[in-house]
Design a protein around this motif. Sequence first.
Motif, PDB file in Angstrom:
ATOM      1  N   ASP A 235      51.698  17.306  74.705  1.00 40.63           N
ATOM      2  CA  ASP A 235      51.549  16.940  76.121  1.00 40.63           C
ATOM      3  C   ASP A 235      50.741  15.645  76.220  1.00 40.63           C
ATOM      4  O   ASP A 235      51.083  14.742  76.980  1.00 40.63           O
ATOM      5  CB  ASP A 235      50.814  18.046  76.885  1.00 40.63           C
ATOM      6  CG  ASP A 235      51.597  19.335  76.966  1.00 40.63           C
ATOM      7  OD1 ASP A 235      52.827  19.296  76.772  1.00 40.63           O
ATOM      8  OD2 ASP A 235      50.971  20.383  77.217  1.00 40.63           O
ATOM      9  N   THR A 236      49.643  15.608  75.451  1.00 37.09           N
ATOM     10  CA  THR A 236      48.739  14.447  75.466  1.00 37.09           C
ATOM     11  C   THR A 236      48.283  14.153  74.045  1.00 37.09           C
ATOM     12  O   THR A 236      48.013  15.074  73.269  1.00 37.09           O
ATOM     13  CB  THR A 236      47.505  14.716  76.357  1.00 37.09           C
ATOM     14  OG1 THR A 236      47.932  14.991  77.689  1.00 37.09           O
ATOM     15  CG2 THR A 236      46.561  13.530  76.359  1.00 37.09           C
ATOM     16  N   VAL A 237      48.197  12.873  73.739  1.00 34.29           N
ATOM     17  CA  VAL A 237      47.622  12.451  72.460  1.00 34.29           C
ATOM     18  C   VAL A 237      46.472  11.490  72.753  1.00 34.29           C
ATOM     19  O   VAL A 237      46.617  10.551  73.543  1.00 34.29           O
ATOM     20  CB  VAL A 237      48.667  11.758  71.568  1.00 34.29           C
ATOM     21  CG1 VAL A 237      47.991  11.224  70.301  1.00 34.29           C
ATOM     22  CG2 VAL A 237      49.762  12.722  71.178  1.00 34.29           C
ATOM     23  N   VAL A 238      45.343  11.753  72.132  1.00 36.40           N
ATOM     24  CA  VAL A 238      44.193  10.848  72.224  1.00 36.40           C
ATOM     25  C   VAL A 238      44.205   9.989  70.970  1.00 36.40           C
ATOM     26  O   VAL A 238      44.134  10.506  69.840  1.00 36.40           O
ATOM     27  CB  VAL A 238      42.866  11.618  72.342  1.00 36.40           C
ATOM     28  CG1 VAL A 238      41.713  10.643  72.543  1.00 36.40           C
ATOM     29  CG2 VAL A 238      42.918  12.634  73.471  1.00 36.40           C
ATOM     30  N   VAL A 239      44.292   8.678  71.151  1.00 36.35           N
ATOM     31  CA  VAL A 239      44.388   7.754  70.013  1.00 36.35           C
ATOM     32  C   VAL A 239      43.175   6.836  69.960  1.00 36.35           C
ATOM     33  O   VAL A 239      42.439   6.689  70.930  1.00 36.35           O
ATOM     34  CB  VAL A 239      45.685   6.912  70.105  1.00 36.35           C
ATOM     35  CG1 VAL A 239      46.908   7.816  70.122  1.00 36.35           C
ATOM     36  CG2 VAL A 239      45.676   6.006  71.332  1.00 36.35           C
ATOM     37  N   ASN A 240      42.984   6.233  68.793  1.00 37.51           N
ATOM     38  CA  ASN A 240      41.914   5.239  68.582  1.00 37.51           C
ATOM     39  C   ASN A 240      40.519   5.804  68.859  1.00 37.51           C
ATOM     40  O   ASN A 240      39.630   5.095  69.332  1.00 37.51           O
ATOM     41  CB  ASN A 240      42.152   3.998  69.454  1.00 37.51           C
ATOM     42  CG  ASN A 240      43.468   3.320  69.146  1.00 37.51           C
ATOM     43  OD1 ASN A 240      43.861   3.241  67.989  1.00 37.51           O
ATOM     44  ND2 ASN A 240      44.158   2.862  70.181  1.00 37.51           N
ATOM     45  N   GLY A 241      40.329   7.072  68.545  1.00 35.36           N
ATOM     46  CA  GLY A 241      39.022   7.689  68.725  1.00 35.36           C
ATOM     47  C   GLY A 241      38.369   8.065  67.412  1.00 35.36           C
ATOM     48  O   GLY A 241      39.031   8.171  66.371  1.00 35.36           O
ATOM     49  N   LYS A 242      37.060   8.244  67.455  1.00 29.28           N
ATOM     50  CA  LYS A 242      36.287   8.693  66.295  1.00 29.28           C
ATOM     51  C   LYS A 242      35.843  10.125  66.552  1.00 29.28           C
ATOM     52  O   LYS A 242      34.905  10.375  67.315  1.00 29.28           O
ATOM     53  CB  LYS A 242      35.073   7.782  66.078  1.00 29.28           C
ATOM     54  CG  LYS A 242      35.444   6.321  65.838  1.00 29.28           C
ATOM     55  CD  LYS A 242      34.192   5.448  65.787  1.00 29.28           C
ATOM     56  CE  LYS A 242      34.561   3.981  65.597  1.00 29.28           C
ATOM     57  NZ  LYS A 242      33.366   3.104  65.616  1.00 29.28           N
ATOM     58  N   ILE A 243      36.527  11.069  65.930  1.00 25.68           N
ATOM     59  CA  ILE A 243      36.300  12.492  66.198  1.00 25.68           C
ATOM     60  C   ILE A 243      35.041  12.966  65.483  1.00 25.68           C
ATOM     61  O   ILE A 243      34.872  12.751  64.274  1.00 25.68           O
ATOM     62  CB  ILE A 243      37.513  13.323  65.745  1.00 25.68           C
ATOM     63  CG1 ILE A 243      38.761  12.901  66.534  1.00 25.68           C
ATOM     64  CG2 ILE A 243      37.241  14.813  65.907  1.00 25.68           C
ATOM     65  CD1 ILE A 243      40.054  13.481  65.988  1.00 25.68           C
ATOM     66  N   ILE A 244      34.165  13.610  66.234  1.00 22.03           N
ATOM     67  CA  ILE A 244      32.945  14.187  65.652  1.00 22.03           C
ATOM     68  C   ILE A 244      33.278  15.566  65.103  1.00 22.03           C
ATOM     69  O   ILE A 244      33.579  16.501  65.858  1.00 22.03           O
ATOM     70  CB  ILE A 244      31.819  14.272  66.702  1.00 22.03           C
ATOM     71  CG1 ILE A 244      31.471  12.867  67.207  1.00 22.03           C
ATOM     72  CG2 ILE A 244      30.594  14.956  66.108  1.00 22.03           C
ATOM     73  CD1 ILE A 244      30.499  12.868  68.362  1.00 22.03           C
ATOM     74  N   ASP A 245      33.250  15.682  63.784  1.00 21.24           N
ATOM     75  CA  ASP A 245      33.525  16.946  63.095  1.00 21.24           C
ATOM     76  C   ASP A 245      32.210  17.705  62.953  1.00 21.24           C
ATOM     77  O   ASP A 245      31.384  17.387  62.093  1.00 21.24           O
ATOM     78  CB  ASP A 245      34.137  16.642  61.723  1.00 21.24           C
ATOM     79  CG  ASP A 245      34.303  17.884  60.849  1.00 21.24           C
ATOM     80  OD1 ASP A 245      34.081  19.001  61.348  1.00 21.24           O
ATOM     81  OD2 ASP A 245      34.652  17.710  59.664  1.00 21.24           O
ATOM     82  N   VAL A 246      32.012  18.712  63.811  1.00 19.95           N
ATOM     83  CA  VAL A 246      30.741  19.447  63.799  1.00 19.95           C
ATOM     84  C   VAL A 246      30.676  20.469  62.667  1.00 19.95           C
ATOM     85  O   VAL A 246      29.606  21.039  62.416  1.00 19.95           O
ATOM     86  CB  VAL A 246      30.492  20.156  65.153  1.00 19.95           C
ATOM     87  CG1 VAL A 246      30.246  19.146  66.255  1.00 19.95           C
ATOM     88  CG2 VAL A 246      31.645  21.084  65.515  1.00 19.95           C
ATOM     89  N   PHE A 247      31.790  20.686  61.978  1.00 19.26           N
ATOM     90  CA  PHE A 247      31.781  21.616  60.842  1.00 19.26           C
ATOM     91  C   PHE A 247      31.240  20.939  59.576  1.00 19.26           C
ATOM     92  O   PHE A 247      30.359  21.475  58.898  1.00 19.26           O
ATOM     93  CB  PHE A 247      33.199  22.143  60.582  1.00 19.26           C
ATOM     94  CG  PHE A 247      33.789  22.910  61.732  1.00 19.26           C
ATOM     95  CD1 PHE A 247      33.282  24.139  62.110  1.00 19.26           C
ATOM     96  CD2 PHE A 247      34.849  22.393  62.451  1.00 19.26           C
ATOM     97  CE1 PHE A 247      33.822  24.844  63.171  1.00 19.26           C
ATOM     98  CE2 PHE A 247      35.411  23.090  63.519  1.00 19.26           C
ATOM     99  CZ  PHE A 247      34.888  24.321  63.877  1.00 19.26           C
ATOM    100  N   ASN A 248      31.776  19.765  59.253  1.00 21.03           N
ATOM    101  CA  ASN A 248      31.343  19.027  58.067  1.00 21.03           C
ATOM    102  C   ASN A 248      30.321  17.941  58.380  1.00 21.03           C
ATOM    103  O   ASN A 248      29.832  17.272  57.478  1.00 21.03           O
ATOM    104  CB  ASN A 248      32.557  18.377  57.386  1.00 21.03           C
ATOM    105  CG  ASN A 248      33.515  19.396  56.822  1.00 21.03           C
ATOM    106  OD1 ASN A 248      33.149  20.198  55.966  1.00 21.03           O
ATOM    107  ND2 ASN A 248      34.753  19.382  57.304  1.00 21.03           N
ATOM    108  N   GLN A 249      30.033  17.764  59.665  1.00 18.69           N
ATOM    109  CA  GLN A 249      29.120  16.718  60.128  1.00 18.69           C
ATOM    110  C   GLN A 249      29.577  15.344  59.628  1.00 18.69           C
ATOM    111  O   GLN A 249      28.831  14.589  58.998  1.00 18.69           O
ATOM    112  CB  GLN A 249      27.687  17.025  59.701  1.00 18.69           C
ATOM    113  CG  GLN A 249      27.135  18.283  60.333  1.00 18.69           C
ATOM    114  CD  GLN A 249      25.631  18.289  60.471  1.00 18.69           C
ATOM    115  OE1 GLN A 249      24.976  17.284  60.283  1.00 18.69           O
ATOM    116  NE2 GLN A 249      25.078  19.431  60.817  1.00 18.69           N
TER     117      GLN A 249
END
Length: 584
Positions: A20-34
């Motif tokens: 439905d939606t794609v978020v592009v060009n972002g820096k995803i914060i991975d809270v599992f692996n930090q």
Amino acid sequence: MNQKTLKKRIAVAAKKEPADTVVVNGKIIDVFNQEIIEADLAIVDGVIAGIGKYNGHNVIDAKGKYISPGFIDGHVHIESAMVTPAEFAKVVLPHGVTTVIADPHEIANVSGVDGIQFMLDASDDIPLNVYIGIPSCVPATPFENAGAILEAIDLKPFYNHDRCIALGEVMDYPAVHNRDDAMLEKLLQAMENERVIDGHAAGIEQNGINVYMAAGITSDHECTTSEEAKDRLQRGMYVMLREGSASRDLRELLKAVNDKNARRCLFVTDDKHLDDIIEEGSIDHNVRVAIEHGISPITAIQMATLNGAERFKLTRKGAIAPGYDADFLLLDNLEEVMISETYVSGELVAKNGHCNQKIVSSVPDDRLMNSVNMKEINKEDLQINLPDDNVVNVISIIPNSIVTKHHIQKVPVQNKQFIPSIKDDLSKLVVLERHHSRGTVGLGILNGLGLKTGAIASTIAHDSHNIVAASMNDEDLLKAVHVIREMQGGIAVVDKGEVLASIPLTISGLISNNHYQAVYDGLQRVNDALSAIGFEGDFNPFITLSFLALPVIPELKLTDQGLFDVKQFKHISIERNEIYSNNN
């Protein structure tokens, strides 16, 4: 969830269908692996389907910004913001808060099950995820008159509601310690319904934490020192690091947080006034303070997201990952936590500090209105008659804390009656029963409020929410109480018989029916009025006033039945208490 929805989600994750939606060009914060991940985010039906390279019908260009999970407030009383849940949502969504665990025990103490039901109904169909901690202690103790008494049988129906996910803060520690049958029934009822149980361990030492944990009470938000936080962590509790309006404990508590125990810590605001949220922030403020005090940005964000979700078993909240709800933020800056956009279920709900959703407040039931029912009072009811030596028990304020000190000191008198003193910073404190016209009046002497003249009064008096007032003369005190009664709840500032400022809070005497901006403007007028009567402190006197009636927070408080010694857990007279005379 049905089979069709699940098939679509799997197809999008497998890249067989566009998202439905794609978020592009972002820096995803991975809270599992930090870690930080640079990848697309695929969203379908408000849920994250995948992280990688995706196509979608709608594209959101993050433009290099950080993508954070939405913040979670693990313990909040919405009533303390003095607005409805809909208006509250408009205020906190721009601050990145997408989920709250709200304990409506403030309104429950006034309006019982009707108050709880109102908060549930009023938080339906709004873009803020509002979960409820069912109030466990209404009233907080048996030493005051509240508007309602709730037993386990009254709470039972709320466990059928899917947003009632916890038993709210257990404030009556003596009832737990003494194995009171009514309290144990509430605890067992929560366990049987597989709900977590929140604690309220103000001033409780190590063995008391043993008692709470043995009873299945697994969190606490009342720590005020790093040592208390460590005691609770050692015994397996989740520690809620609080930064509210009256209790500003976060900086001290952060001393206890390290890489080894941070996963057991989460952020809460508890009681935070509307103006403080607007001007300072909500959980975003807690995150910024944590980063300023040496916590890594990703750890601080983890504490504001995943930790709270896991504590409350919200398995689809708190992370940017497949199968998780698409509640996320776009951050311009990681260290300063600058929030540019807030999304809930993949929909934009706030941008550049403003809520962009039309959210309509619920109309309260008539039973929640006209909640001020009290007997007439006169000057004779307010007189504090003193012993010959004029040495008495005094409540002493600690600025920016809900804890007070118990002082014993000589106070000024005239005709054997206490008179307020600017020189000694002593004012008269009064708590008046306002629910069922019982006519009970509690009188005390207060040090440290900083009034020079006039009176202030409010129906916000945790947790039974009787009328609480402080004054430098009885005439203005009577006038302030009269104003509160005429408004059917609210706050007022009076001087020389004139009402300098007031805010009506007509829903159970706690919540305004107006737009949040009108309440905010009213608070600014109240602040101006406080300056006019000489207040110059660095704390909020109304917030401080509201906690002076709470008999579960050390050391000395005032209820409608009189002075309450929290250490002894009993009422005492205003006259000198020999037990304390050698310690102060």
